[in-house]
Design a protein around this motif. Structure first.
Motif: not given
Length: 154
Positions: A29, A31, A34, A75-78, A91, A93, A152, A154
């Protein structure tokens, strides 16, 4: 616990970029920093390994065709797609041998995507090389985009 010292967790060395300059997490995945909008999502898709990048482009194109005013973010590598900025309906991944597509309200889709989750309503679709059903994916995206979506944190 007098006299005992806490064991410290050994630090992992920082991940290093591959020959293409992309840092990949376990399973390949990418990196990616974001960010909101098409740019970070396209950077993620371009960095997807091997055959996965082409499927990522196809999925992105289908989502945009079905939901022309879709909101995109990484966000969060996705990459996440939503009908408003702070929620999402699909989403994906990268994993070593497949792409894991997540539908947060997957139990509301017909037919229900096959992959189960520890979260009650979430369902997954594992897309393997040579086995992407674009028509079914488009139908699930159409259905999912009409649901409230997941907010989400945040």
């Amino acid at each position: 616990m007098a006299g005992k010292t806490a064991k410290s967790t050994p630090k992992r060395p920082p991940l290093k970029p591959g020959p293409d300059g992309v840092v990949r997490l376990s399973g390949g995945n990418p990196q990616i920093a974001k960010g909101d909008g098409d740019g970070p999502v396209q950077a993620f898709i371009a960095a997807m390994p091997g055959w996965q990048s082409e499927i990522g482009r196809q999925m992105d194109a289908i989502i945009v065709e079905v939901v022309p005013d879709v909101f995109k973010s990484v966000k969060w590598n996705t990459p996440f797609y939503g009908t408003e900025p702070k929620s999402w309906f699909v989403s994906f991944h990268c994993m070593t041998k497949y792409i894991k597509v997540a539908f947060p309200d997957g139990t509301s889709l017909e037919p229900v995507p096959p992959g189960t989750s520890k979260q009650a309503n979430v369902r997954y679709l594992d897309v393997r090389e040579g086995a992407f059903d674009a028509e079914q994916f488009a139908d699930w995206v159409r259905q999912a985009s009409r649901l409230p979506g997941e907010r989400f944190g945040s």
